[in-house]
Write an enzyme that holds these catalytic residues in place. Structure first.
Site, mmCIF file in Angstrom:
data_model
loop_
_atom_site.group_PDB
_atom_site.id
_atom_site.type_symbol
_atom_site.label_atom_id
_atom_site.label_comp_id
_atom_site.label_asym_id
_atom_site.label_seq_id
_atom_site.Cartn_x
_atom_site.Cartn_y
_atom_site.Cartn_z
ATOM 1 N N SER A 297 0.815 -1.207 0.000
ATOM 2 C CA SER A 297 0.000 0.000 0.000
ATOM 3 C C SER A 297 0.859 1.271 0.000
ATOM 4 O O SER A 297 1.553 1.549 -0.967
ATOM 5 C CB SER A 297 -0.954 -0.044 1.192
ATOM 6 N N ASP A 308 10.048 5.081 -10.208
ATOM 7 C CA ASP A 308 9.618 5.589 -11.508
ATOM 8 C C ASP A 308 10.259 6.923 -11.852
ATOM 9 O O ASP A 308 10.389 7.272 -13.025
ATOM 10 C CB ASP A 308 8.093 5.720 -11.543
ATOM 11 N N LYS A 322 -0.508 -4.162 -3.444
ATOM 12 C CA LYS A 322 -1.807 -3.591 -3.087
ATOM 13 C C LYS A 322 -1.929 -2.223 -3.738
ATOM 14 O O LYS A 322 -1.277 -1.262 -3.320
ATOM 15 C CB LYS A 322 -1.958 -3.464 -1.575
#
Length: 545
Positions: A297, A308, A322
């Site tokens: 999460s 990224d 998740k």
């Protein structure tokens, strides 16, 4: 942080309103004004049970048992929280609760204080680590087989209320009486923030709670003042919490206008996007993030933003996976529903939610076991991502959606030193019990240590400490098997030292000892020393073991 605040928009709980509204109208008013056939059917079934069932039925109690099953047929993370459990569930993330300010262990069926929280109510009236709680408000609790959860309920309560304790202490045969006035007790989400070498700060975050942003920043600032210019952020075992806390943490490391996360709900016309605002104080420092299969999460939001944007090196094992966001709504009876209202996506556009089948939570929860059985914990080649879910980072490296975040540097699960003997003593809790009892017997001597170095110098040498433990384990049902003990001796001794350091000096010192032979932490240091965390990884580079 206007960009951050404006982007943290949540979504209406349409389903929750429909459920509770339909049931409420059907039961209380018998109205025929239903929006679906299903709501009409549910109300009719409840009316039939209420009016015609052979025995009188408590409809509220019946619904209380039905709600969890109802929500279990949605995604794996939508859930119902009964009113009696809501306070305890929320306390873990809210940052504080009202109590007496101790942590305790049930040692031989006796409540034994293993830490008195500095500045808390118990410290102020003189409770000490090692004290045994014999009575609470004149009711005996020692030797009564009372569960931990019940003891917590007895000790916690409204701020300003009093609780009377009967205490047994090693230096007196008399039972001591203390009256403690309950107060606000902090729930920390940062377990450790210390210098792991002259330039590297290590910070362990155990959850993303209400106070995580402040605790995290305080830890970073402290480490910076001690000379840190590179950091290891350990999110292993961190199952998540508040999404906005992950966003605030990510903002500290990113330049202005870097994408952090975006969310998409059912009713949204466009994505709710969050970008960094450029106020972060650690934008140019080297960074490694540690993950494992229990990092989920909010942990994945932070790690995904770093990966990224090619801002940090991710080290460890594939995260949980998740990618769903829940919103909690309190219902009129003080119960609550945590309903999935959106999916989140990392800056490259990937949703890392792993596959699930509606209504089959058992298979979803067992997926971690499946990874283990398939060999993923030991070999990155066992990990198979969907080739159709390819995305690229800022520098063009390939990353994958679905099934969690794959680290840039894979570190297999360390099983060196793990034998049947070690597993047996771990499963019996004997390492923890021995460490606490040893600390308790020698507390006066050990507590005079001013730092970790002095404490370790006061402990027996490795061979003697191992022998003390082996004899203790033998007396407690685990016979000595020296072939296996010799294989596991380094693991056992280091774990014991870490536990004793935690008992005497505090939780942070557990990590200071344990990390000395933690292969993932050591791998992170190797990568930092080789310069891999200071420049983007080549697009052609694959995860390495």
């Amino acid at each position: 942080m206007k960009q951050l605040k404006n982007s943290l928009a949540w979504y209406p709980l349409v389903v929750a309103i429909a459920l509770t509204g339909g049931i409420w109208i059907g039961i209380k008013f018998g109205s025929n004004n239903y929006s679906t056939d299903g709501e009409r059917k549910l109300a009719e079934v409840l009316d039939l049970i209420k009016d015609e069932y052979v025995d009188e039925v408590d409809i509220d109690s019946l619904l209380e048992r039905t709600f969890p099953n109802l929500l279990s047929n949605l995604d794996p993370h939508s859930t119902y929280i009964p009113a009696k459990e809501l306070l305890a569930v929320n306390e873990d993330l809210e940052g504080s609760f009202s109590g007496i300010g101790i942590s305790f262990t049930m040692l031989t069926d006796t409540v034994t204080v293993n830490e008195v929280i500095p500045g808390g109510p118990s410290e102020k009236i003189g409770l000490m680590a090692g004290d045994r709680i014999m009575t609470i408000n004149d009711s005996a609790v020692a030797g009564m087989n009372i569960p931990n959860t019940e003891i917590k309920k007895m000790l916690r309560g409204e701020k300003g209320t009093k609780v009377k304790l009967g205490i047994k202490r090693n230096n007196t045969k008399k039972t001591l009486s203390f009256e403690v006035t309950r107060g606000d007790i902090p729930v920390n989400s940062v377990d450790a923030a210390y210098m792991i070498d002259d330039t590297t700060g290590y910070i362990k975050v155990n959850k993303f709670g209400r106070t995580t942003r402040d605790e995290f920043l305080t830890g970073l600032v402290k480490l910076k003042a001690q000379g840190a210019d590179r950091y290891i952020v350990d999110l292993r075992g961190n199952t998540g919490g508040f999404l906005e806390m992950a966003i605030y943490m990510a903002n500290e490391f990113l330049p202005a206008n870097a994408p952090i996360v975006f969310t998409r709900g059912r009713e949204e016309m466009e994505d709710a996007k969050v970008f960094s605002d450029g106020t972060g104080s650690f934008q140019n420092d080297e960074l490694v993030v540690l993950l494992d299969e229990y990092s989920a999460s909010a942990s994945e939001i932070f790690a995904g933003a770093m990966q990224d944007n090619d801002r940090a090196l991710i080290v460890g094992r594939r995260s949980f996976g998740k990618g769903l966001v829940q919103r909690q709504t309190t219902l009129p009876d003080s119960s609550a529903i945590r309903l999935t209202v959106s999916r989140y996506y990392t800056p490259s556009g990937r949703c890392i939610q792993k596959d699930y089948q509606l209504g089959n939570r058992n298979a979803y929860e067992k997926e971690i076991v499946d990874r283990y059985e398939h060999g993923e914990f030991y070999n990155s080649d066992s990990i198979k991502f969907n080739e159709e879910l390819q995305f690229t980072t800022l520098t063009g490296r390939t990353v994958y959606g679905g099934g969690g975040i794959m680290p840039d540097v894979f570190v297999p699960n360390d099983t060196s030193g793990v034998t049947n003997y070690y597993i047996n003593v771990i499963n019996a809790g004997l390492l923890q019990k021995f460490a606490f009892e040893y600390s308790d017997r020698n507390r006066e001597t050990l507590s005079s240590a001013k730092d970790l170095k002095q404490l370790l110098a006061k402990l027996p040498d490795n061979e003697e400490l191992l022998m003390l433990f082996v004899n203790y384990a033998s007396r407690n049902g685990i016979p000595a098997r020296w072939y296996y003990i010799n294989i596991s001796q380094d693991l056992i001794v280091n774990f014991l030292k870490a536990l004793i350091a935690s008992d005497i000096l505090g939780r942070e010192y557990y990590y200071q000892v344990a990390n000395t032979d933690d292969v993932t932490v050591l791998k992170a240091l190797t990568e930092l020393n080789s310069g891999h965390a200071s420049v983007p990884i080549s697009p052609a580079e694959k995860p390495v073991e």
